[in-house]
Scaffold this motif. Structure first.
Motif, PDB file in Angstrom:
ATOM      1  N   HIS A  83      29.287   9.904  -5.228  1.00 51.25           N
ATOM      2  CA  HIS A  83      30.306  10.965  -5.225  1.00 51.25           C
ATOM      3  C   HIS A  83      31.291  10.722  -6.367  1.00 51.25           C
ATOM      4  CE1 HIS A  83      28.717  11.808  -1.214  1.00 51.25           C
ATOM      5  NE2 HIS A  83      28.972  10.552  -0.868  1.00 51.25           N
ATOM      6  N   ARG A  84      30.773  10.501  -7.580  1.00 54.18           N
ATOM      7  CA  ARG A  84      31.603  10.067  -8.695  1.00 54.18           C
ATOM      8  C   ARG A  84      32.776  11.000  -8.977  1.00 54.18           C
ATOM      9  NH1 ARG A  84      33.544   5.893 -10.574  1.00 54.18           N
ATOM     10  NH2 ARG A  84      31.492   4.942 -10.275  1.00 54.18           N
ATOM     11  N   ALA A  85      32.558  12.299  -9.020  1.00 52.74           N
ATOM     12  CA  ALA A  85      33.633  13.232  -9.366  1.00 52.74           C
ATOM     13  C   ALA A  85      34.753  13.173  -8.332  1.00 52.74           C
ATOM     14  CB  ALA A  85      33.090  14.652  -9.493  1.00 52.74           C
ATOM     15  N   LEU A  86      34.383  13.170  -7.062  1.00 51.22           N
ATOM     16  CA  LEU A  86      35.394  13.110  -6.011  1.00 51.22           C
ATOM     17  C   LEU A  86      36.084  11.741  -5.987  1.00 51.22           C
ATOM     18  CD1 LEU A  86      33.546  14.989  -3.138  1.00 51.22           C
ATOM     19  CD2 LEU A  86      35.665  15.715  -4.265  1.00 51.22           C
ATOM     20  N   PHE A  87      35.343  10.685  -6.243  1.00 50.41           N
ATOM     21  CA  PHE A  87      35.937   9.354  -6.293  1.00 50.41           C
ATOM     22  C   PHE A  87      36.975   9.278  -7.413  1.00 50.41           C
ATOM     23  CE2 PHE A  87      35.961   4.970  -7.951  1.00 50.41           C
ATOM     24  CZ  PHE A  87      36.426   4.305  -6.819  1.00 50.41           C
ATOM     25  N   ASP A  88      36.658   9.818  -8.582  1.00 47.37           N
ATOM     26  CA  ASP A  88      37.606   9.817  -9.696  1.00 47.37           C
ATOM     27  C   ASP A  88      38.865  10.614  -9.352  1.00 47.37           C
ATOM     28  OD1 ASP A  88      35.916   8.260 -11.198  1.00 47.37           O
ATOM     29  OD2 ASP A  88      35.125   9.924 -12.400  1.00 47.37           O
ATOM     30  N   LEU A  89      38.675  11.716  -8.618  1.00 49.17           N
ATOM     31  CA  LEU A  89      39.820  12.516  -8.195  1.00 49.17           C
ATOM     32  C   LEU A  89      40.723  11.721  -7.259  1.00 49.17           C
ATOM     33  CD1 LEU A  89      41.345  15.239  -8.032  1.00 49.17           C
ATOM     34  CD2 LEU A  89      39.818  15.854  -6.136  1.00 49.17           C
ATOM     35  N   LEU A  90      40.116  11.051  -6.269  1.00 51.23           N
ATOM     36  CA  LEU A  90      40.906  10.245  -5.331  1.00 51.23           C
ATOM     37  C   LEU A  90      41.607   9.107  -6.050  1.00 51.23           C
ATOM     38  CD1 LEU A  90      38.641   9.986  -2.134  1.00 51.23           C
ATOM     39  CD2 LEU A  90      40.377  11.698  -2.714  1.00 51.23           C
ATOM     40  N   GLN A  91      40.932   8.519  -7.027  1.00 49.91           N
ATOM     41  CA  GLN A  91      41.547   7.443  -7.797  1.00 49.91           C
ATOM     42  C   GLN A  91      42.742   7.944  -8.606  1.00 49.91           C
ATOM     43  OE1 GLN A  91      40.412   4.727  -6.241  1.00 49.91           O
ATOM     44  NE2 GLN A  91      40.064   3.665  -8.168  1.00 49.91           N
ATOM     45  N   ALA A  92      42.616   9.143  -9.160  1.00 48.67           N
ATOM     46  CA  ALA A  92      43.723   9.714  -9.925  1.00 48.67           C
ATOM     47  C   ALA A  92      44.916  10.018  -9.024  1.00 48.67           C
ATOM     48  CB  ALA A  92      43.269  10.982 -10.650  1.00 48.67           C
ATOM     49  N   LEU A  93      44.642  10.496  -7.814  1.00 52.84           N
ATOM     50  CA  LEU A  93      45.709  10.776  -6.861  1.00 52.84           C
ATOM     51  C   LEU A  93      46.429   9.512  -6.424  1.00 52.84           C
ATOM     52  CD1 LEU A  93      44.097  13.491  -4.553  1.00 52.84           C
ATOM     53  CD2 LEU A  93      46.169  13.777  -5.931  1.00 52.84           C
ATOM     54  N   ILE A  94      45.666   8.472  -6.103  1.00 50.36           N
ATOM     55  CA  ILE A  94      46.308   7.258  -5.611  1.00 50.36           C
ATOM     56  C   ILE A  94      47.056   6.559  -6.750  1.00 50.36           C
ATOM     57  CG2 ILE A  94      44.484   5.518  -5.931  1.00 50.36           C
ATOM     58  CD1 ILE A  94      45.106   4.689  -2.953  1.00 50.36           C
ATOM     59  N   ARG A  95      46.559   6.710  -7.975  1.00 52.86           N
ATOM     60  CA  ARG A  95      47.296   6.153  -9.107  1.00 52.86           C
ATOM     61  C   ARG A  95      48.599   6.922  -9.324  1.00 52.86           C
ATOM     62  NH1 ARG A  95      45.946   6.160 -15.523  1.00 52.86           N
ATOM     63  NH2 ARG A  95      47.733   4.904 -16.118  1.00 52.86           N
ATOM     64  N   PHE A  96      48.574   8.234  -9.145  1.00 46.12           N
ATOM     65  CA  PHE A  96      49.783   9.043  -9.219  1.00 46.12           C
ATOM     66  C   PHE A  96      50.812   8.532  -8.215  1.00 46.12           C
ATOM     67  CE2 PHE A  96      51.483  13.557  -8.031  1.00 46.12           C
ATOM     68  CZ  PHE A  96      52.700  13.286  -8.658  1.00 46.12           C
ATOM     69  N   ASP A  97      50.371   8.330  -6.988  1.00 40.14           N
ATOM     70  CA  ASP A  97      51.260   7.828  -5.939  1.00 40.14           C
ATOM     71  C   ASP A  97      51.801   6.448  -6.318  1.00 40.14           C
ATOM     72  OD1 ASP A  97      52.607   7.561  -3.550  1.00 40.14           O
ATOM     73  OD2 ASP A  97      50.859   7.873  -2.287  1.00 40.14           O
ATOM     74  N   GLU A  98      50.911   5.569  -6.745  1.00 42.70           N
ATOM     75  CA  GLU A  98      51.313   4.208  -7.125  1.00 42.70           C
ATOM     76  C   GLU A  98      52.280   4.225  -8.305  1.00 42.70           C
ATOM     77  OE1 GLU A  98      49.150  -0.006  -8.414  1.00 42.70           O
ATOM     78  OE2 GLU A  98      48.064   1.901  -8.531  1.00 42.70           O
ATOM     79  N   ASN A  99      51.962   5.014  -9.324  1.00 45.68           N
ATOM     80  CA  ASN A  99      52.814   5.079 -10.511  1.00 45.68           C
ATOM     81  C   ASN A  99      54.197   5.635 -10.199  1.00 45.68           C
ATOM     82  OD1 ASN A  99      50.926   3.995 -12.205  1.00 45.68           O
ATOM     83  ND2 ASN A  99      50.309   5.926 -13.144  1.00 45.68           N
ATOM     84  N   PHE A 100      54.242   6.608  -9.286  1.00 42.80           N
ATOM     85  CA  PHE A 100      55.545   7.178  -8.945  1.00 42.80           C
ATOM     86  C   PHE A 100      56.390   6.144  -8.199  1.00 42.80           C
ATOM     87  CE2 PHE A 100      58.500  10.220  -6.880  1.00 42.80           C
ATOM     88  CZ  PHE A 100      58.893  10.915  -8.017  1.00 42.80           C
ATOM     89  N   GLN A 101      55.759   5.371  -7.323  1.00 40.93           N
ATOM     90  CA  GLN A 101      56.479   4.300  -6.639  1.00 40.93           C
ATOM     91  C   GLN A 101      56.956   3.248  -7.639  1.00 40.93           C
ATOM     92  OE1 GLN A 101      54.338   2.702  -3.169  1.00 40.93           O
ATOM     93  NE2 GLN A 101      53.228   4.630  -3.057  1.00 40.93           N
ATOM     94  N   THR A 102      56.118   2.927  -8.618  1.00 37.98           N
ATOM     95  CA  THR A 102      56.498   1.954  -9.650  1.00 37.98           C
ATOM     96  C   THR A 102      57.666   2.461 -10.474  1.00 37.98           C
ATOM     97  OG1 THR A 102      54.230   1.117  -9.791  1.00 37.98           O
ATOM     98  CG2 THR A 102      55.665   0.685 -11.672  1.00 37.98           C
ATOM     99  N   PHE A 103      57.614   3.757 -10.809  1.00 37.21           N
ATOM    100  CA  PHE A 103      58.730   4.349 -11.561  1.00 37.21           C
ATOM    101  C   PHE A 103      60.025   4.262 -10.765  1.00 37.21           C
ATOM    102  CE2 PHE A 103      61.275   8.283 -12.056  1.00 37.21           C
ATOM    103  CZ  PHE A 103      61.842   7.975 -13.279  1.00 37.21           C
TER     104      PHE A 103
END
Length: 234
Positions: A154-174
Motif C-alpha cells: 500500500h505504498r501510496a497510502l503509506f506515504d500519505l500516512l507518513q506525510a501526515l504524521i510528519r506534519f503532526d511531529e513537525n508542528f509539535q517540534t515547531f
C-alpha cells in the motif's frame, strides 16, 4: 515605468510589489530600538510561511477528497518543508538581547504571538485532514494498522500516512522550539502580555493532530511481538 519619485520600476519590482512589501515595517524614526525591525520582519516572514502552508493544506484536503493520493502527499510534503524551516526563521530573533526584547515587547501593547492568524489557522486546519484520509482507507477496507503491516503493498497510502504524521511531529517540534525562544527571551516563570503564564505554552506541545496514527505505531509494535514485558523494579 517610473514611480512617484521618478525612479524606474522594473517588471520584477512590479510583480513582487517590493515597494509595498518593504513599506510594511516601521520606519527608522518609529522604532523602539534598532532590533525592533528584526523582530517585526521575522514575524512577517513567518506569517508568509503560514500563508503558503494554509494553501497547501487546503489543496491536500481537496486531493484526498478526489481520491488523488499522490497529489495530496505532495502538498503535505510542501507543508513539512516550511515546518522544517520555520524554527530557523525564529532563531534569527535570538540576535536580539533579552533587554531589547523587553523594549520591543512593551511596544507591542496587547499584542501576543498567540494571536498569529497564520499559526492559529494551521492549528485549526491540521486535525481536519484526518477525516478525508480516513475515508480513503475506509473505501478500501483498510485501517492505518493494515497499511503499516504491509507498506510495500500500500505504498501510496503509506506515504500519505507518513506525510501526515510528519506534519503532526513537525508542528509539535515547531511549538517546542517556540517555547525555547520564550524561555530564552522572557523566561518561563513570567506572565505573557495577556496575563497567561508562559509555562502554559508547554501544554500545547503535547497536542496531537492525529492521535490514531500515533496509536497505530504502538499497535504495530504489539502486533510484531517486539514490545518488552515490564519487569518489576528491584
Amino acid at each position: 515605468m517610473s514611480d512617484s519619485k521618478g525612479k524606474v520600476v522594473t517588471d520584477y519590482e512590479k510583480y513582487i510589489r517590493t515597494e509595498e512589501l518593504l513599506s510594511l515595517q516601521k520606519s527608522e524614526d518609529e522604532l523602539a530600538c534598532h532590533d525592533e525591525l528584526t523582530f517585526q520582519m521575522i514575524h512577517q516572514i513567518a506569517e508568509l510561511h503560514f500563508k503558503l502552508m494554509i494553501q497547501y493544506i487546503h489543496l491536500a484536503d481537496a486531493h484526498m477528497k478526489h481520491n488523488e493520493i499522490e497529489e495530496a502527499t505532495s502538498q503535505l510534503r510542501r507543508v513539512n518543508m516550511h515546518l522544517d524551516h520555520l524554527p530557523n526563521v525564529f532563531d534569527m530573533v535570538k540576535v536580539i538581547s533579552p533587554k531589547d526584547y523587553h523594549t520591543i515587547r512593551l511596544a507591542l501593547g496587547q499584542g501576543s504571538g498567540q494571536d498569529s492568524p497564520g499559526f492559529n489557522e494551521v492549528l485549526r486546519l491540521g486535525p481536519t485532514l484526518w477525516e478525508p484520509c480516513e475515508k480513503l482507507l475506509t473505501k478500501r477496507g483498510l485501517s492505518p494498522l493494515d497499511i503499516h503491516k504491509d507498506p510495500h503493498e500500500h505504498r501510496a497510502l503509506f506515504d500519505l500516512l507518513q506525510a501526515l504524521i510528519r506534519f503532526d511531529e513537525n508542528f509539535q517540534t515547531f511549538r517546542h522550539s517556540h517555547i525555547q525562544l520564550v524561555r530564552r527571551m522572557i523566561g518561563l516563570n513570567t506572565q505573557s502580555l495577556k496575563g497567561i503564564p508562559a509555562q502554559a505554552l508547554e501544554r500545547g506541545v503535547k497536542y496531537e493532530f492525529y492521535p490514531k496514527l500515533w496509536q497505530t505505531i504502538s499497535d504495530l509494535t504489539d502486533w510484531t511481538g517486539s514490545s518488552y514485558d515490564a519487569k518489576p523494579l528491584e
